[in-house]
Design a protein around this motif. Structure first.
Motif, PDB file in Angstrom:
ATOM      1  N   GLY A 279      45.101  45.308  68.061  1.00 46.76           N
ATOM      2  CA  GLY A 279      43.963  44.955  67.212  1.00 46.76           C
ATOM      3  C   GLY A 279      44.450  44.249  65.967  1.00 46.76           C
ATOM      4  N   ALA A 280      43.531  43.546  65.303  1.00 41.77           N
ATOM      5  CA  ALA A 280      43.901  42.813  64.090  1.00 41.77           C
ATOM      6  C   ALA A 280      42.693  42.702  63.186  1.00 41.77           C
ATOM      7  CB  ALA A 280      44.423  41.420  64.443  1.00 41.77           C
ATOM      8  N   ALA A 281      42.961  42.585  61.883  1.00 45.97           N
ATOM      9  CA  ALA A 281      41.875  42.448  60.915  1.00 45.97           C
ATOM     10  C   ALA A 281      42.336  41.619  59.727  1.00 45.97           C
ATOM     11  CB  ALA A 281      41.396  43.814  60.434  1.00 45.97           C
ATOM     12  N   ILE A 282      41.472  40.709  59.335  1.00 45.05           N
ATOM     13  CA  ILE A 282      41.615  39.979  58.085  1.00 45.05           C
ATOM     14  C   ILE A 282      40.519  40.478  57.158  1.00 45.05           C
ATOM     15  CG2 ILE A 282      41.419  37.730  56.958  1.00 45.05           C
ATOM     16  CD1 ILE A 282      42.334  36.474  59.595  1.00 45.05           C
ATOM     17  N   GLU A 283      40.870  40.811  55.932  1.00 45.86           N
ATOM     18  CA  GLU A 283      39.882  41.232  54.937  1.00 45.86           C
ATOM     19  C   GLU A 283      40.201  40.583  53.602  1.00 45.86           C
ATOM     20  OE1 GLU A 283      39.351  45.410  54.438  1.00 45.86           O
ATOM     21  OE2 GLU A 283      39.617  45.850  56.571  1.00 45.86           O
ATOM     22  N   TRP A 284      39.148  40.230  52.877  1.00 44.57           N
ATOM     23  CA  TRP A 284      39.331  39.827  51.492  1.00 44.57           C
ATOM     24  C   TRP A 284      38.043  40.099  50.727  1.00 44.57           C
ATOM     25  CZ3 TRP A 284      38.296  36.165  55.237  1.00 44.57           C
ATOM     26  CH2 TRP A 284      37.319  35.207  54.968  1.00 44.57           C
ATOM     27  N   GLY A 285      38.174  40.227  49.417  1.00 44.81           N
ATOM     28  CA  GLY A 285      37.009  40.527  48.587  1.00 44.81           C
ATOM     29  C   GLY A 285      37.422  41.292  47.353  1.00 44.81           C
ATOM     30  N   GLY A 286      36.577  42.264  46.957  1.00 46.74           N
ATOM     31  CA  GLY A 286      36.873  43.074  45.796  1.00 46.74           C
ATOM     32  C   GLY A 286      36.140  42.632  44.545  1.00 46.74           C
ATOM     33  N   GLU A 287      36.401  43.334  43.462  1.00 48.25           N
ATOM     34  CA  GLU A 287      35.815  42.983  42.174  1.00 48.25           C
ATOM     35  C   GLU A 287      36.375  41.645  41.699  1.00 48.25           C
ATOM     36  OE1 GLU A 287      33.494  44.585  40.783  1.00 48.25           O
ATOM     37  OE2 GLU A 287      33.555  46.656  41.513  1.00 48.25           O
ATOM     38  N   PRO A 288      35.597  40.870  40.903  1.00 51.12           N
ATOM     39  CA  PRO A 288      36.099  39.576  40.422  1.00 51.12           C
ATOM     40  C   PRO A 288      37.453  39.680  39.725  1.00 51.12           C
ATOM     41  CG  PRO A 288      33.756  39.774  39.966  1.00 51.12           C
ATOM     42  CD  PRO A 288      34.204  41.108  40.495  1.00 51.12           C
ATOM     43  N   GLY A 289      37.682  40.750  38.990  1.00 48.43           N
ATOM     44  CA  GLY A 289      38.951  40.907  38.293  1.00 48.43           C
ATOM     45  C   GLY A 289      40.014  41.642  39.090  1.00 48.43           C
ATOM     46  N   ASP A 290      39.654  42.095  40.280  1.00 47.59           N
ATOM     47  CA  ASP A 290      40.598  42.863  41.092  1.00 47.59           C
ATOM     48  C   ASP A 290      40.420  42.527  42.569  1.00 47.59           C
ATOM     49  OD1 ASP A 290      42.552  44.713  41.769  1.00 47.59           O
ATOM     50  OD2 ASP A 290      41.128  46.382  41.867  1.00 47.59           O
ATOM     51  N   PRO A 291      40.664  41.266  42.933  1.00 46.78           N
ATOM     52  CA  PRO A 291      40.472  40.851  44.327  1.00 46.78           C
ATOM     53  C   PRO A 291      41.598  41.352  45.230  1.00 46.78           C
ATOM     54  CG  PRO A 291      41.380  39.036  43.074  1.00 46.78           C
ATOM     55  CD  PRO A 291      41.109  40.152  42.085  1.00 46.78           C
ATOM     56  N   TYR A 292      41.323  41.408  46.510  1.00 46.10           N
ATOM     57  CA  TYR A 292      42.357  41.808  47.456  1.00 46.10           C
ATOM     58  C   TYR A 292      42.282  40.918  48.694  1.00 46.10           C
ATOM     59  CZ  TYR A 292      38.774  44.035  50.377  1.00 46.10           C
ATOM     60  OH  TYR A 292      37.682  44.258  51.174  1.00 46.10           O
ATOM     61  N   ARG A 293      43.419  40.824  49.406  1.00 46.18           N
ATOM     62  CA  ARG A 293      43.508  40.144  50.690  1.00 46.18           C
ATOM     63  C   ARG A 293      44.409  40.961  51.590  1.00 46.18           C
ATOM     64  NH1 ARG A 293      44.159  33.624  50.218  1.00 46.18           N
ATOM     65  NH2 ARG A 293      44.415  33.961  52.453  1.00 46.18           N
ATOM     66  N   LYS A 294      44.006  41.121  52.852  1.00 45.54           N
ATOM     67  CA  LYS A 294      44.795  41.907  53.790  1.00 45.54           C
ATOM     68  C   LYS A 294      44.810  41.224  55.159  1.00 45.54           C
ATOM     69  CE  LYS A 294      43.246  46.379  51.857  1.00 45.54           C
ATOM     70  NZ  LYS A 294      42.545  47.636  52.227  1.00 45.54           N
ATOM     71  N   LEU A 295      45.930  41.311  55.835  1.00 40.39           N
ATOM     72  CA  LEU A 295      46.030  40.954  57.241  1.00 40.39           C
ATOM     73  C   LEU A 295      46.796  42.065  57.921  1.00 40.39           C
ATOM     74  CD1 LEU A 295      45.942  39.198  59.788  1.00 40.39           C
ATOM     75  CD2 LEU A 295      47.945  37.975  58.938  1.00 40.39           C
ATOM     76  N   GLY A 296      46.157  42.736  58.857  1.00 35.15           N
ATOM     77  CA  GLY A 296      46.807  43.822  59.578  1.00 35.15           C
ATOM     78  C   GLY A 296      46.781  43.589  61.072  1.00 35.15           C
TER      79      GLY A 296
END
Length: 366
Positions: A279-296
């Protein structure tokens, strides 16, 4: 002096997206940005000066730019309802076209664009810049290599806590936009998912739409065109949340959701793939001052659970989209790029809206 091998480029639309195209064309030694069109006189003058556009090639009306026979390639970055008429006119004039997404306000209008590209043997591309993200590109390589096995289920979504763009503007009026977040940002996630899955046919759509924020003047973006809070039926006649369950050829399924406003802690985007071997997932988002990006990526090696962390290349964005468009125009088979893939997205979005209106499943059969 203009080289015989250089391409003359024009851009219709003077907003943020149009400026991305202007920057991309201007960055290329073998391309000349020679014409702009837009109704905002102050911006036309400002951008014309910035990019060295001759006064006679600064047009208030896009039709005058097309008629001037001054460009070889044209980018369209206007309100959605103008994409089809501009593209058809340009293609009929022998100009290759790169349009911003969504392709058009409905699939019928999108089909006229494809028809024009085919009858004139010209390139028609639609800018889905988010598929140029580094994480999407590396995940595509992993999927194509078979690491996840057969992908039987996928989820994709773009959810905003508070992000209705331009309350009361063309964005929130169905006649000009074609729809709300499904048309605006959901189509990005649909494109990414189908691209990653290898372009399976969508056979049926079951969808629902909701408008719980916009009609009450709530959920407007803090940026862009302002935060209008007193709205009428004419100001907002699209959805502010849409969800769809799509059946794919071969038995797979895709869950798609998009929203401009809902009660969530922060904005979130994601594409999740479930395969027989991983399985795989791309995620991004978060608060404007604390954004995140993930690829698992989760799989197993010799029966032992394994988490993979691939090296992610830089994002491509609009620049890479424009460069690919130019390469296609100069390539050996430009007529193979006639907008047909983007038309598929338009047909799926149409089916989702039809399903929501009927409260029933809709077939996308031939």
């Amino acid at each position: 002096m203009r080289s015989e091998t250089s391409l003359r480029a024009g851009v219709v639309g003077l907003g943020w997206a149009g400026r991305q195209h202007m920057d991309a064309y201007s960055s290329q030694a073998d391309v000349e940005l020679v014409a702009l069109a837009g109704m905002e006189a102050d911006q036309l003058a400002l951008l014309g000066d910035k990019y060295g556009i001759a006064p006679e090639y600064r047009f208030a009306d896009w039709a005058d730019l097309v008629a001037a026979n001054c460009v070889d390639v044209l980018s369209i970055a206007t309100p959605t309802a103008l994409h089809a008429p501009i593209a058809v006119a340009a293609l009929d004039a022998g100009i290759h076209v790169l349009s911003e997404k969504p392709m058009a306000e409905n699939a019928d209008k999108a089909q006229t664009m494809v028809d024009a590209a085919r009858r004139n043997s010209r390139v028609l591309e639609v800018s889905f810049n988010h598929r140029r993200r580094g994480d999407v590109q590396v995940l595509k390589q992993i999927v194509d290599a078979g690491l996840l096995g057969d992908i039987y289920y996928a989820k994709a979504g773009w959810l905003r806590r508070e992000g209705i763009p331009g309350m009361g503007s063309w964005f929130t009026r169905q006649a000009k936009s074609g729809g709300g977040p499904m048309m605006d940002i959901g189509v990005h996630m649909l494109d990414m998912a189908l691209h990653l899955l290898g372009e399976p046919d969508v056979t049926t759509a079951t969808a629902a739409t909701y408008a719980e924020f916009g009609p009450r003047g709530k959920g407007a973006s803090a940026y862009g065109l302002g935060r209008k809070t007193e709205v009428t039926a004419d100001d907002f006649d699209v959805e502010d949340l849409a969800t769809a369950f799509l059946r794919l050829d071969g038995g797979g399924t895709l869950l798609l959701e998009s929203s401009w406003a809902q009660w969530i802690p922060y904005d979130q985007c994601y594409v999740t793939l479930y395969g027989s071997e991983g399985g795989a997932a791309i995620e991004w988002g978060g608060e404007p001052g604390d954004p995140y990006r993930k690829l698992g990526i989760w799989t197993e090696k010799d029966g032992v659970p394994a988490v993979l962390t691939p090296v992610v290349p830089p994002d491509g964005g609009h620049l890479e989209t424009v460069l690919q468009f130019l390469a296609i125009v100069r390539g050996d088979a430009p007529t193979e790029h006639d907008g047909a893939e983007a038309l598929v997205r338009a047909k799926v979005v149409d089916a989702c809206y039809a399903s929501a209106a009927k409260h029933a499943e809709v077939s996308l059969g031939g």
